[in-house]
Write a protein that holds these residues in place. Structure first.
Motif, mmCIF file in Angstrom:
data_model
loop_
_atom_site.group_PDB
_atom_site.id
_atom_site.type_symbol
_atom_site.label_atom_id
_atom_site.label_comp_id
_atom_site.label_asym_id
_atom_site.label_seq_id
_atom_site.Cartn_x
_atom_site.Cartn_y
_atom_site.Cartn_z
ATOM 1 N N ALA A 279 0.764 -1.157 0.004
ATOM 2 C CA ALA A 279 0.028 0.025 0.218
ATOM 3 C C ALA A 279 0.775 1.126 -0.097
ATOM 4 N N PRO A 280 0.459 2.354 -0.783
ATOM 5 C CA PRO A 280 1.117 3.622 -0.668
ATOM 6 C C PRO A 280 0.792 4.237 0.815
ATOM 7 N N LYS A 281 1.851 5.137 1.092
ATOM 8 C CA LYS A 281 1.697 5.702 2.176
ATOM 9 C C LYS A 281 0.662 6.804 2.146
ATOM 10 N N THR A 282 -0.318 7.125 3.031
ATOM 11 C CA THR A 282 -1.315 8.032 3.130
ATOM 12 C C THR A 282 -1.017 9.233 3.841
ATOM 13 N N ARG A 283 -0.052 9.092 4.750
ATOM 14 C CA ARG A 283 -0.157 10.333 5.613
ATOM 15 C C ARG A 283 1.186 11.120 5.264
ATOM 16 N N GLY A 284 1.757 10.951 3.798
ATOM 17 C CA GLY A 284 2.869 11.648 3.765
ATOM 18 C C GLY A 284 4.278 11.359 4.447
ATOM 19 N N GLU A 285 4.906 12.382 4.775
ATOM 20 C CA GLU A 285 6.137 11.891 5.173
ATOM 21 C C GLU A 285 6.229 12.144 6.735
ATOM 22 N N SER A 286 4.765 11.860 7.447
ATOM 23 C CA SER A 286 4.718 12.278 8.942
ATOM 24 C C SER A 286 5.649 11.127 9.662
#
Ligand SMILES: [Zn+2]
Ligand SMILES: [Zn+2]
Length: 309
Positions: A279-286
């Motif tokens: 899955a791609p990250k959904t929260r960006g670089e947090s």
């Protein structure tokens, strides 16, 4: 490319096409090569090692090995152009569904290499040929026209023996995907072992073989299915080692709440999420999302990242 009738897979047989095989040397540093005698050593700092190497051929008047005052060329890649038959599979990836551009996720390379190795084993079995007669290669193509994984099965014999082109029929293709799925599914190992994907000839890729990643990519390619969340049981299992380390080595408390792990103490308060590997990250670089593979295979780095904030 022909439509295979599968969700994200196209294929084509190519006759007598040129394959460029390049050896970039350790770490991509190439080789130091003497332009005069051809002596070569891996790496970019090979001049010192080459200085004591005599040419591999030639004798002087006294029948001693002749000397060469090497003229070095550094950082050269060694390659070959090889003409053969192949069947190429093009798998298209939607970055909204699949982790394609997350530079810290190794899923795509694990999935591609594992799927390619499984397809080779399946093809050899279906065609009933010697293992060494069919080779496999794979690459990612990420560009303006989209994101793709290419897997190419080709005849090891120069000019081709015609085996790989036999794969390019709907009937065989179905068998090939079914057999590949069996290889990736029917084992009990954690990532890959000598009963499923590993063998002597692919020893350079052993550390990257992950049958679950390969299976994810195969199912995405043929059925279009992708995982966007993990089960509560998976979350508990994936975070278990990280929780142990945080508890015993830092005294930080953790608590599972639904699909998140709440971490608090020592000035840290975060809600961490476990993502399926594909899955791609959904929260960006947090930094609050971790792939399941990371949590189970790279505990020290994950703990360091949690403590960093
Ligand atoms: Zn030389
Ligand atoms: Zn196995």
């Amino acid at each position: 490319m022909k439509d295979s009738g599968y969700a994200h897979a196209k294929f084509n047989a190519r006759r007598d096409c040129s394959l460029v095989v390049i050896n970039k040397g350790p770490g991509g540093d190439g080789f130091s090569v003497c332009r005069k005698c051809g002596a070569a050593v891996p790496g970019k700092d090979g001049e010192k090692a080459l200085r004591n190497i005599t040419p591999p051929y030639g004798r002087d008047d006294r029948n001693s090995r002749s000397r060469c005052f090497h003229e070095f060329e550094n950082g050269l890649y060694i390659g070959d152009v090889f003409s053969t038959d192949m069947t190429i599979f093009e798998l298209s990836l939607d970055p909204k569904e699949v982790s394609v551009y997350d530079s810290d996720n190794t899923w795509l390379s694990r999935a591609r290499i594992s799927l390619a190795e499984a397809m080779r084993l399946a093809a050899v079995d279906i065609l009933d040929i010697d293992f060494n007669e069919l080779c496999v290669g794979s690459r990612n193509r990420l560009g303006n026209s989209g994101a793709f994984v290419d897997v190419f099965l080709f005849d090891s014999l120069s000019s081709g023996a015609g085996y790989s082109s036999e794969l390019a029929s709907e009937h065989i293709l179905k068998q090939l995907f079914n057999k590949t799925k069996d290889i990736l599914t029917n084992c009990n190992c954690q990532d890959a072992c000598f009963s499923c994907l590993k063998h002597f000839n692919n020893k350079l890729t052993h550390s990257k073989l992950d049958r679950f990643a390969g299976l994810d990519l195969l199912e995405y390619a043929i059925c279009g299915t992708f995982k966007s969340s993990v089960t509560a049981g998976d979350v508990e299992e994936a975070f278990s080692q990280v929780r142990e380390v945080l508890k015993f080595e830092t005294g930080i408390t953790t608590k599972l709440e639904g699909n998140e792990l709440r971490v608090s103490g020592k000035g840290i308060s975060r809600a961490l999420r476990c993502l399926p590997d594909m899955a791609p990250k959904t929260r960006g670089e947090s930094g609050d999302e971790f792939w399941k593979y990371q949590l189970t295979h790279d505990v020290p780095a994950v703990v360091e990242q949690i403590l960093d904030k």
